[in-house]
Scaffold this active site. Sequence first.
Site, PDB file in Angstrom:
ATOM      1  N   HIS A 263       0.848  -1.130   0.017  1.00 27.63           N
ATOM      2  CA  HIS A 263       0.122   0.172  -0.034  1.00 27.63           C
ATOM      3  C   HIS A 263       0.621   1.184   0.017  1.00 27.63           C
ATOM      4  O   HIS A 263       1.735   1.632   0.907  1.00 27.63           O
ATOM      5  CB  HIS A 263      -0.727   0.081   1.119  1.00 27.63           C
ATOM      6  CG  HIS A 263      -1.818   1.120   1.400  1.00 27.63           C
ATOM      7  ND1 HIS A 263      -3.128   1.174   0.407  1.00 27.63           N
ATOM      8  CD2 HIS A 263      -1.816   2.451   1.642  1.00 27.63           C
ATOM      9  CE1 HIS A 263      -3.854   2.100   0.573  1.00 27.63           C
ATOM     10  NE2 HIS A 263      -3.105   2.931   1.376  1.00 27.63           N
ATOM     11  N   HIS A 300      -3.848   5.263  10.761  1.00 32.94           N
ATOM     12  CA  HIS A 300      -2.934   6.288  10.828  1.00 32.94           C
ATOM     13  C   HIS A 300      -3.486   7.430  11.738  1.00 32.94           C
ATOM     14  O   HIS A 300      -4.466   7.824  11.693  1.00 32.94           O
ATOM     15  CB  HIS A 300      -2.123   6.619   9.552  1.00 32.94           C
ATOM     16  CG  HIS A 300      -2.932   7.782   8.853  1.00 32.94           C
ATOM     17  ND1 HIS A 300      -3.878   6.848   8.067  1.00 32.94           N
ATOM     18  CD2 HIS A 300      -2.805   8.721   8.273  1.00 32.94           C
ATOM     19  CE1 HIS A 300      -4.576   7.808   7.190  1.00 32.94           C
ATOM     20  NE2 HIS A 300      -4.002   9.308   7.440  1.00 32.94           N
ATOM     21  N   ASP A 306      -5.519  18.197   9.246  1.00 33.22           N
ATOM     22  CA  ASP A 306      -6.806  17.733   9.064  1.00 33.22           C
ATOM     23  C   ASP A 306      -6.992  16.920   7.786  1.00 33.22           C
ATOM     24  O   ASP A 306      -6.582  17.681   6.885  1.00 33.22           O
ATOM     25  CB  ASP A 306      -8.060  19.209   9.253  1.00 33.22           C
ATOM     26  CG  ASP A 306      -8.240  19.205  10.612  1.00 33.22           C
ATOM     27  OD1 ASP A 306      -7.562  18.761  11.520  1.00 33.22           O
ATOM     28  OD2 ASP A 306      -9.167  20.259  10.949  1.00 33.22           O
ATOM     29  N   HIS A 336      -7.455   7.768  12.270  1.00 39.63           N
ATOM     30  CA  HIS A 336      -8.469   7.129  11.698  1.00 39.63           C
ATOM     31  C   HIS A 336      -7.888   6.294  10.772  1.00 39.63           C
ATOM     32  O   HIS A 336      -6.610   5.989  10.545  1.00 39.63           O
ATOM     33  CB  HIS A 336      -9.150   8.417  10.878  1.00 39.63           C
ATOM     34  CG  HIS A 336      -8.489   8.883   9.496  1.00 39.63           C
ATOM     35  ND1 HIS A 336      -7.461   9.746   9.357  1.00 39.63           N
ATOM     36  CD2 HIS A 336      -8.776   8.544   8.241  1.00 39.63           C
ATOM     37  CE1 HIS A 336      -7.113   9.891   8.350  1.00 39.63           C
ATOM     38  NE2 HIS A 336      -7.884   9.128   7.397  1.00 39.63           N
TER      39      HIS A 336
END
Length: 388
Positions: A263, A300, A306, A336
């Site tokens: 990834h 992560h 943000d 998140h």
Amino acid sequence: MPFYHKLGKIPHKRHTIFKKPDGSLYREQLFGTIGFDGMSTNSYHEHHPTQVKEILGHKDVTPKIAVSTNLKSYKFHGFKTIPQPDYLDSRSTVLHNSDVSIILAAPTQSLKDYFYKNADADELLFIHKGKGKLRTHLGNLDFSYGDYLLIPRGIIYKIDFETEDNRLFIVESRRPIYTPKRYRNHFGQLLEHAPFCERDLRQPYELETNDEKGEFLIKVKKENQLFDMVYATHPFDVVGYDGYNYPYAFSIHDFEPITGRVHQPPPVHQTFETDAFVVCSFCPRLFDYHPESIPAPYNHSNIDSDEVLYYVDGDFMSRNDIEAGHLSLHPSGIPHGPHPGAVERSIGQTKTEELAVMVDTFKPLKITEEGMAIADDSYHQSWLEDNH
């Protein structure tokens, strides 16, 4: 970073005599940024571009903040933004800080009765739905689904739609927007490993040269005030220009994804940058090809930025209950990652058809009243394993 562009008629040397057929002079204007140190364009006008007849007044368009300090993830239903006939009235600021505003817009009609200039910010318009023509004092650009339109601050423009169902995702930046530095060599040319090149950037292709006097309304945004200014000559009176400072278009469909055996992190999707935020394009691509790879993104922590993700089309593999037009906010300070079950579902998958635009800001975003009106207040609980 735009590259040199020339359109229309210009003299052999800048700052020299350039006569009209009747012997009078065209009027030169340096259209520059960062004082005299940034990108600039020399344009030549039928009339003096400085003739203001009247300033009719101004309106405060400062975003109304509902949540000024936030540590909760939100999902916003972008398509619940109510369509409006007028282009500026249709613009709804959802997220805001001192560097950037994230705006959703659903104009149903072309901008006809006035011209618009943002004197404070570069504007990056992403066309989610709609088709038409961006008309500017430095030339025109056609646009359709999937196009980014980069409009530098100070550009005078109108926008014509061929459609009524138009949906725009707009990033308004108080910092200049460029292509990422790591994609360019020291001459400014995009490098071989970049996911797009100069031939993918569409430059203005036609000038509208209007030799007209009268009264022409320009709405100018300055320090969150919208001023109504009446000019004595048509703003689109340029006969020619050259330089580096002009609007351009880039289609998300021309972004060539960078993939790997495992990834890849979000920076491989980066498309634009400022010193205050970055913009990334998530496009259809092959998944990782290591035999034991997990295509879903890993968890992560958003410690320093943000993350805003605008979902455009396709199957959003890492999220549950996500549709086109949704906008998610994952604030800095907390981790998140994929929803429960997304990792398992991704194993063995070979490709994704997702299409999304991401904005990562380096200062926390405030949520506006317009944003809260379309917010899913329970989204932050969607990672609870007991809910799945």
